[in-house]
Design an enzyme around this catalytic site. Structure first.
Site, PDB file in Angstrom:
ATOM      1  N   GLU A  92     -21.047  53.588  49.651  1.00  0.00           N
ATOM      2  CA  GLU A  92     -21.742  52.560  50.453  1.00  0.00           C
ATOM      3  C   GLU A  92     -20.939  52.256  51.702  1.00  0.00           C
ATOM      4  O   GLU A  92     -20.740  51.096  52.040  1.00  0.00           O
ATOM      5  CB  GLU A  92     -21.795  51.237  49.668  1.00  0.00           C
ATOM      6  CG  GLU A  92     -22.829  51.136  48.634  1.00  0.00           C
ATOM      7  CD  GLU A  92     -22.704  49.860  47.801  1.00  0.00           C
ATOM      8  OE1 GLU A  92     -23.538  49.719  46.909  1.00  0.00           O
ATOM      9  OE2 GLU A  92     -21.802  49.023  48.012  1.00  0.00           O
ATOM     10  N   ARG A 124     -18.375  50.546  57.713  1.00  0.00           N
ATOM     11  CA  ARG A 124     -17.397  50.594  58.806  1.00  0.00           C
ATOM     12  C   ARG A 124     -17.032  52.020  59.229  1.00  0.00           C
ATOM     13  O   ARG A 124     -17.008  52.342  60.419  1.00  0.00           O
ATOM     14  CB  ARG A 124     -16.123  49.870  58.346  1.00  0.00           C
ATOM     15  CG  ARG A 124     -15.095  49.656  59.435  1.00  0.00           C
ATOM     16  CD  ARG A 124     -13.800  49.067  58.809  1.00  0.00           C
ATOM     17  NE  ARG A 124     -14.098  48.014  57.866  1.00  0.00           N
ATOM     18  CZ  ARG A 124     -14.179  46.726  58.181  1.00  0.00           C
ATOM     19  NH1 ARG A 124     -13.946  46.341  59.413  1.00  0.00           N
ATOM     20  NH2 ARG A 124     -14.471  45.827  57.266  1.00  0.00           N
ATOM     21  N   CYS A 127     -15.681  27.239  73.283  1.00  0.00           N
ATOM     22  CA  CYS A 127     -14.751  26.116  73.201  1.00  0.00           C
ATOM     23  C   CYS A 127     -13.978  26.140  71.888  1.00  0.00           C
ATOM     24  O   CYS A 127     -14.018  25.183  71.100  1.00  0.00           O
ATOM     25  CB  CYS A 127     -15.496  24.799  73.359  1.00  0.00           C
ATOM     26  SG  CYS A 127     -16.264  24.668  74.968  1.00  0.00           S
TER      27      CYS A 127
HETATM   28  C1  LIG Z   1     -19.709  45.111  53.033  1.00  0.00           C
HETATM   29  C2  LIG Z   1     -20.094  45.986  51.914  1.00  0.00           C
HETATM   30  C3  LIG Z   1     -20.069  47.377  52.052  1.00  0.00           C
HETATM   31  C4  LIG Z   1     -19.585  48.069  53.294  1.00  0.00           C
HETATM   32  O1  LIG Z   1     -18.238  47.843  53.543  1.00  0.00           O
HETATM   33  P1  LIG Z   1     -17.497  48.661  54.702  1.00  0.00           P
HETATM   34  O2  LIG Z   1     -16.138  48.042  54.722  1.00  0.00           O
HETATM   35  O3  LIG Z   1     -18.249  48.440  55.942  1.00  0.00           O
HETATM   36  O4  LIG Z   1     -17.481  50.085  54.282  1.00  0.00           O
HETATM   37  C5  LIG Z   1     -20.508  48.132  51.000  1.00  0.00           C
HETATM   38  N1  LIG Z   1     -20.932  47.574  49.847  1.00  0.00           N
HETATM   39  C6  LIG Z   1     -20.963  46.236  49.663  1.00  0.00           C
HETATM   40  C7  LIG Z   1     -21.453  45.696  48.396  1.00  0.00           C
HETATM   41  C8  LIG Z   1     -20.541  45.401  50.682  1.00  0.00           C
HETATM   42  O5  LIG Z   1     -20.553  44.077  50.508  1.00  0.00           O
END
Ligand SMILES: *Cc1c(COP(=O)(O)O)cnc(C)c1O
Length: 416
Positions: A272, A275, A341
């Protein structure tokens, strides 16, 4: 070391800034596609692989569409993220719904779309059954607690609100099977922005060992394990990017040692990542409009933390280069600041940079790197700030707008 690059020359960027007006985000389509292909190739050694792109990192349907074309799915955690995935043509089990404290309406939407629901808590089995009905396929989010150290952004798993304990995971699968669920998956997410390859390989081991135990104790053969997101990117020039091939080779070795003998050799490895997919291929472009010499030297820019809040929120480093001055000596020390601000509205603190010209029209353009994930998406409207828009750079060099800048009317639209 990671060289910080930007795909446009100063002249090309000035032309774009004239047409689209700063500040704006710009994303490099070709670089995102190439990265997606490298990831798919590295994971192709497993029986099945899909990256469910974490929609929260970059909730723009144009980008989601590009990633769909590269074979990615979507990882959603809210109703609107489900809608975004659906409108981007990402359908059925190519959507993973990893939510927590989930409202019934969101489970119903996930069921309607045929998404893989990833349960965050054992009580949600009955909640889901009551509110939306149990699907044929279910995933469980596992929180390893004391068995795994988290990293600094995500925190210690014992203190994390997410997921089932180990005992609950085993109990949950047994219960789901009794309820007639037919297909199963296991998920965990224990890191955020982690660059250590070994850390991710060890997360794999944790899941593989649990998968083998689940098989032994419940007779369930998992269809896939989902390693979650959290793969880091080299924000600092001295950081080293995660080597995908090294990561998958390490995972494969443990997979062969644990999963294959357990009779789980057909289990897929899913991820998943957000980033690592788009982060390095997006930049926030902002013009230096004011300069101030007090106890420090300040460069005031036309973007603010409302556009990119990572530096203010986490003290995160984002590399900054000055268009056309990439090789100029960094003779100055500046705080690069926005107009909100809040004193934390700083894109850089005491940063060595070349001398910067400031002017509303002819000031230097600053390129804020690695803003392609958790950038525009985390923006907000405090102080009445209107968030900037987004552009895409196509492979043929064309640039188009994929989200306009907000207007006062957008901000006032919810007033009664
Ligand atoms: C935020 C998140 C991701 C992605 O995280 P990255 O650091 O962008 O790879 C994947 N799975 C879940 C459940 C998340 O909350």
């Amino acid at each position: 070391m990671t060289k910080k690059t930007f795909p446009l020359s100063k002249t090309e960027l000035e032309r774009a800034a004239k047409e689209f007006i700063t500040p704006f985000y710009i994303y490099d389509e070709e670089a995102i596609r190439k990265n997606a292909r490298r990831i798919n190739a590295a994971f192709s050694i497993f029986p099945s692989y899909i990256n469910y792109f974490a929609v929260k990192a970059m909730p723009n349907p144009v980008i989601l569409n590009i990633l769909r074309e590269e074979g990615f799915g979507a990882d959603c955690s809210s109703l609107t993220e489900l809608l975004l995935a659906d409108m981007s043509g990402i359908k059925g089990e190519n959507i993973m719904f990893t939510s927590n404290e989930t409202p019934a309406a969101e489970y119903r939407k996930a069921r309607e779309l045929g998404a893989v629901i990833n349960l965050d808590d054992i009580t949600h089995i009955e909640f889901l059954e009551k509110t939306a009905g149990l699907p044929e396929m279910i995933s469980i989010r596992y929180n390893p607690g004391p068995l795994k150290m988290g990293n600094s952004i995500i925190g210690n798993p014992v203190e994390a609100k997410y997921g089932f304990t180990r005992e609950q995971t085993l109990e949950g699968f047994t219960f789901l099977k009794k309820k007639g669920v037919k297909r199963f998956a296991l998920h965990t997410m224990v890191a955020s922005n982690e660059l250590n390859t070994l850390y991710h390989i060890e997360t794999g081991r944790l899941l593989f060992e649990l998968a083998a135990e689940i098989k032994q104790k419940t007779g369930i053969s998992l269809e896939f394990v989902n390693l979650g997101g959290g793969v880091g990117i080299p924000y600092k020039p001295e950081d080293e990017a995660v080597n995908y091939e090294e990561l998958t080779a390490g995972l494969k070795k443990i997979f062969d040692a644990i999963m294959v003998p357990a009779g789980l050799g057909n289990t897929g490895i899913h991820t998943e990542w957000g980033r690592a997919i788009t982060g390095p291929y997006g930049w926030l472009i902002t013009r230096a409009i004011h300069r101030k010499d007090t106890y420090r030297k300040y460069i005031g820019v036309d973007a603010s933390m409302a556009d990119l809040m990572r530096p203010a929120m986490y003290g995160a480093y984002h590399h900054i280069s000055v268009a056309g001055k990439e090789d100029a000596p960094p003779t100055e020390i500046y705080d690069v600041v926005g107009s909100l601000c809040e004193n934390c509205d700083k894109f850089a603190v005491q940063r060595k940079l070349p001398a910067i010209e400031t002017d509303e029209i002819s000031g230097d353009l600053l390129i804020i790197h690695d803003a392609g994930a958790h950038g525009r998406a985390m923006g907000f409207n405090y102080n009445g700030k209107l968030r900037c828009g987004e552009l895409i750079l196509r492979a043929d060099g064309g640039i188009s707008r994929i989200r306009r800048k907000e207007t006062p009317a957008d901000l006032f639209a919810t007033l009664v």
